[in-house]
Design a protein around this motif. Structure first.
Motif, mmCIF file in Angstrom:
data_model
loop_
_atom_site.group_PDB
_atom_site.id
_atom_site.type_symbol
_atom_site.label_atom_id
_atom_site.label_comp_id
_atom_site.label_asym_id
_atom_site.label_seq_id
_atom_site.Cartn_x
_atom_site.Cartn_y
_atom_site.Cartn_z
ATOM 1 N N ARG A 10 -5.360 10.809 1.927
ATOM 2 C CA ARG A 10 -5.740 9.448 2.333
ATOM 3 C C ARG A 10 -7.076 9.455 3.073
ATOM 4 O O ARG A 10 -7.958 8.635 2.802
ATOM 5 N N TRP B 170 -0.476 14.310 2.084
ATOM 6 C CA TRP B 170 -0.807 12.947 1.719
ATOM 7 C C TRP B 170 -1.757 12.308 2.730
ATOM 8 O O TRP B 170 -2.673 11.570 2.357
ATOM 9 N N SER C 118 1.150 7.692 -5.501
ATOM 10 C CA SER C 118 2.160 8.664 -5.909
ATOM 11 C C SER C 118 1.559 10.059 -5.953
ATOM 12 O O SER C 118 0.337 10.237 -5.952
ATOM 13 N N LEU D 78 5.195 6.819 0.199
ATOM 14 C CA LEU D 78 4.700 7.744 -0.801
ATOM 15 C C LEU D 78 5.747 7.956 -1.883
ATOM 16 O O LEU D 78 6.912 8.222 -1.591
#
Length: 335
Positions: A280, A276, A58, A187
């Motif tokens: 990652r 994101w 999140s 996500l």
């Protein structure tokens, strides 16, 4: 257009927790993914299980902002979870937010500046009970003089609000609303909206209180990022594009507004997905680069930062190594 926000929390997956129990940085620390046993090249036992690092599932506006400001700061807060001492400014902001939220418990005619000021001491007591660590701020103030000045500053911020908005004419649909929405990528976006107003005609306004000063015009876009983040979550949950985003700066007495369109929210979603992906990759490679700025002077983690001669803690997650033998590098796509 659907106008009710009473079921937003249900759309998000459950009843809305209070802001006292849900932090804006609610992302869970990354955990190793499922382990896989590698086959041995010849006779003998299989190799030991190898785990791949897994990014948190999140993202909140605060943590997204951390990564954009400094990837190493994001690591310190989300992965290493290094402790941070409370600050007077941040704690005052929490106190003022609590007062403005509680004021709407009173009937409209009783939402006055004197009543709001009177709520400050009680809300300070509640804050100390729920977060005992904030009491350390005034441990060296036995006479209470510094605390009295600090509480007086909080009262002045609360009073200034009445020059910017008239709470007797407002009936918020939601206060301190926890929202969460999952994108198609998996996500989850989550956060706490200070106030949601819904007009009789159905238009939605998202309001956020800031106890600091309004940014210069060239930095307004950065300030609006959080609000567009919330607008994206609301759109994903309710299929409603908020009519207005409003930032109320109590420190300077300014109100910043922006009327978003769907294209704005789509751009924010693309930016968050690129962000994101960068998180990652950094999680998997362990490559968290510091990004020095003027904000470094206020950072709690200088002792661990290479820019100040410090050493980060040992990386707690397995690192993925590229086929070439080098650590795979990540990059964040610009919007």
């Amino acid at each position: 257009m659907e106008t009710s926000f009473e079921d937003v929390a249900e759309d998000a997956g459950g009843s809305a927790p209070s802001a006292a129990t849900v932090a804006d940085d609610a992302e869970a620390a990354p955990a190793p993914a499922a382990t896989a046993t590698a086959a041995a090249p010849g006779p003998g036992p299989a190799a030991a299980p190898v785990s791949a690092a897994k990014a948190p599932a999140s993202l909140s506006p605060s943590r997204a902002g951390d990564f954009m400001q400094c990837p190493l700061l994001y690591r310190f807060r989300v992965i290493d979870r290094l402790p941070e001492k409370p600050s007077e400014a941040a704690t005052r902001g929490t106190l003022v937010h609590a007062v403005l939220e509680r004021l709407f418990d009173a009937p409209a005619a009783e939402r006055t500046a004197p009543r709001a000021r009177s709520l400050v001491p009680g809300q300070w007591d509640r804050l100390r009970e729920s977060r005992p660590e904030v009491g350390e701020l005034f441990a060296d103030d036995p006479e209470g003089e510094r605390l009295a000045r600090w509480l007086g500053e909080a009262e002045r911020l609360v009073e200034r609000w009445f020059t910017l908005e008239d709470p007797s004419r407002l009936e918020p649909a939601e206060r301190e609303l926890f929202v969460e929405a999952e994108l198609d990528s998996g996500l989850r976006l989550r956060g706490i909206i200070d106030r949601v107003d819904v007009a009789p005609t159905g238009e939605v306004r998202i309001v956020d209180y800031k106890t600091g000063k309004a940014p210069r015009p060239q930095y307004a876009e950065g300030a609006l990022f959080q609000m567009k983040f919330y607008a994206l979550v609301v759109w994903r949950l309710k299929k409603v594009v908020p009519r207005r985003l409003q930032l109320v700066y109590l420190g300077s007495g300014d109100v910043l507004t922006y009327d978003p369109v769907l294209a704005d929210l789509e751009r924010v979603e693309r930016k968050l997905l690129a962000l994101w992906e960068a998180i990652r990759l950094a999680t998997e490679t362990g490559d968290w680069q510091p990004r020095p700025t003027k904000l470094c002077g206020w950072c709690n983690h200088q002792a661990h930062c290479p820019e100040f001669g410090g050493t980060p803690p040992p990386y707690p997650l397995p690192v993925r190594v590229a086929d070439t033998g080098g650590v795979e590098q990540g990059r964040m796509a610009a919007d």
